[in-house]
Scaffold this motif. Structure first.
Motif: not given
Length: 241
Positions: A139-154, A163-167
């Motif tokens: 909701y309030s990420p410190a790393n926006v790119d990582a947050s977007v990638m995590f949500r796509k993975w989740r 698989k980008d986040y997992e990789r």
């Protein structure tokens, strides 16, 4: 570590916390002092929880730095190990509510009860970070790119998972295994091993010798009574609100 008594409440609180962590270890992390004469800087390593993307990982916190008025304000926590995570800045600084000062800031979107208070301690901080590894706050990420990638993975469908986040995470975990070898640390990879007392995972050099004087020992009861009083007052305040 020197057992010189001090009237500094922060030093006394940190002495007590470090002693308790070594006497009653909690799975998932190990603690040591880079300089035994400086209680305000702790070295911490966190083990990746089994059954998560971080399984087998050995993540070093460069330094946990405590303020001179601890425990009334939180320490700062920064990873030395490269971390691609929604709640870790690119420079390694950890951003979670429990590490934010106890002020009422409506703009932050955080409740005062979610922020630091004097009843928190190192143990609750580290357990919060371990929990955050697998369940980031997006909701309030410190790393926006990582947050977007995590949500796509989740949120992606299991059959077509992004698989980008997992990789990236698995690559970083593999890199930490080399660090563990250099440090002579065996990282637990099963839930059974992970839950074994952390005392079995520490090297002999991690053991801290406590030479606490009688004044400090006598004051331990006073410290614990004070913490209970703060806790009681805090609960009362929350009940009124």
């Amino acid at each position: 570590m020197a057992g010189t008594s001090s009237t500094n409440p922060a030093i006394r609180a940190l002495q007590l916390e470090l002693k308790k962590i070594h006497e009653e270890p909690v799975e998932g992390f190990r603690v040591s002092l880079p300089n035994e004469d400086n209680l305000f800087e702790w070295q911490v390593a966190i083990f990746g929880p089994p059954g998560t993307l971080y399984e087998g990982g050995y993540f070093k916190v460069a330094i946990m730095t405590f303020p001179q008025d601890y425990p009334y304000n939180p320490p700062k926590v920064k990873f030395l190990t490269k971390m691609w995570h929604p709640n870790v800045y690119e420079n390694g600084d950890v951003c979670i509510s429990i590490l934010h000062p106890p002020v009422d800031d409506p703009q932050s979107g955080e409740l005062p009860s979610e922020r630091w208070n004097p009843t928190q301690n190192v143990r609750t901080i580290l357990l919060s970070i371990i929990s955050l590894l697998n369940e980031p706050n997006t909701y309030s990420p410190a790393n926006v790119d990582a947050s977007v990638m995590f949500r796509k993975w989740r949120d992606s469908v299991n059959g077509d998972k992004d698989k980008d986040y997992e990789r990236i995470i698995k690559k970083q975990v593999n890199q930490t295994k080399e660090e563990a070898k250099k440090d002579g640390v065996i990282v637990p990879t099963t839930l059974e091993d992970y839950c074994i007392s952390a005392a079995h995972l520490r090297r002999p050099s991690d053991d801290v010798q406590f030479d606490l004087d009688e004044d400090f020992i006598d004051d331990v009861g006073d410290e614990e009574d004070a913490i209970e009083t703060i806790d009681s007052n805090d609960d009362s305040g929350q009940a009124e609100s």
